[in-house]
Scaffold this motif. Structure first.
Motif, short mmCIF file in Angstrom:
data_model
loop_
_atom_site.label_atom_id
_atom_site.label_comp_id
_atom_site.label_asym_id
_atom_site.label_seq_id
_atom_site.Cartn_x
_atom_site.Cartn_y
_atom_site.Cartn_z
N SER A 198 0.85 6.37 0.47
CA SER A 198 1.13 6.06 -0.93
C SER A 198 2.48 6.66 -1.34
O SER A 198 2.81 7.78 -0.96
N ALA A 199 3.24 5.91 -2.12
CA ALA A 199 4.54 6.40 -2.59
C ALA A 199 4.40 7.72 -3.34
O ALA A 199 5.32 8.53 -3.33
N SER A 200 3.25 7.95 -3.96
CA SER A 200 3.05 9.20 -4.69
C SER A 200 2.98 10.41 -3.76
O SER A 200 3.16 11.54 -4.20
N LEU A 201 2.73 10.20 -2.47
CA LEU A 201 2.67 11.30 -1.50
C LEU A 201 4.03 11.59 -0.87
O LEU A 201 4.19 12.59 -0.17
N VAL A 202 5.01 10.71 -1.08
CA VAL A 202 6.35 10.94 -0.55
C VAL A 202 7.05 11.93 -1.47
O VAL A 202 7.30 11.65 -2.64
N VAL A 203 7.36 13.11 -0.94
CA VAL A 203 7.94 14.20 -1.73
C VAL A 203 9.42 13.94 -1.97
O VAL A 203 9.93 14.14 -3.07
N ASP B 120 0.80 -1.23 0.00
CA ASP B 120 0.00 0.00 0.00
C ASP B 120 0.84 1.27 0.00
O ASP B 120 0.29 2.36 -0.15
N GLY B 121 2.14 1.18 0.22
CA GLY B 121 2.99 2.36 0.27
C GLY B 121 4.00 2.28 1.40
O GLY B 121 4.39 1.19 1.82
N TRP B 122 4.39 3.43 1.92
CA TRP B 122 5.39 3.51 2.98
C TRP B 122 4.73 3.70 4.34
O TRP B 122 3.82 4.50 4.49
N TRP B 123 5.23 2.96 5.31
CA TRP B 123 4.81 3.14 6.70
C TRP B 123 5.75 4.20 7.28
O TRP B 123 6.96 3.98 7.37
N LEU B 124 5.20 5.35 7.63
CA LEU B 124 5.99 6.47 8.13
C LEU B 124 5.73 6.66 9.61
O LEU B 124 4.59 6.73 10.04
#
Length: 139
Positions: A114-119, A90-94
């Motif tokens: 989501s990886a698309s939200l990681v700047v 699902d993306g990255w766990w931050l």
């Protein structure tokens, strides 16, 4: 280190995220590979403290343990500084380094990002000087 970074001298805007107030360059121009971010809030203590200034490489490869800047899920105008713990389907766990910080918000609250939200990935802290290097978790 290659000198390929472009620092924006644009006006600075405020982006709020609970206790993670960050100041981010307001212009995101095409071709700019770096941005600067000021940290406020205690959620990343002791690695990052309020008033620290960071250089962030946009669209850089992220590995577990890296400190990243991401857009807050559900509020893409707000940016947060967190540690990338792991990637899943699902993306990255931050995560925050300081889970007890007042107002902290991370994947424990909103799930994987989501990886698309990681700047981008934080490359280094440039202010204040003499405060040791920022390291990846586990190193």
């Amino acid at each position: 280190m290659r000198a390929s970074f472009s620092f924006l001298d644009a006006d600075i805007q405020t982006a709020l995220s609970g206790s993670q107030l960050t100041l981010v360059d307001s212009q995101e121009r095409k071709g700019m590979s770096a941005m600067r971010v000021r940290v406020e809030g205690e959620s990343m203590s002791p690695a990052l403290r309020p008033g620290d200034w960071l250089v962030v490489r946009r669209r850089a490869r992220v590995r577990p343990g890296d400190v990243v800047v991401a857009r807050l899920p559900g509020d893409s105008a707000t940016m947060i500084v967190k540690r990338a713990a792991w990637a899943d389907g699902d993306g990255w766990w931050l995560e925050s380094d300081n889970q007890r910080a007042p107002g902290r918000r991370d994947s424990w609250d909103f799930g994987a990002v989501s990886a698309s939200l990681v700047v981008g990935r934080v490359l280094f802290r440039y202010w204040p000087p003499r405060r040791g290097a920022l390291r990846r978790a586990g190193h």
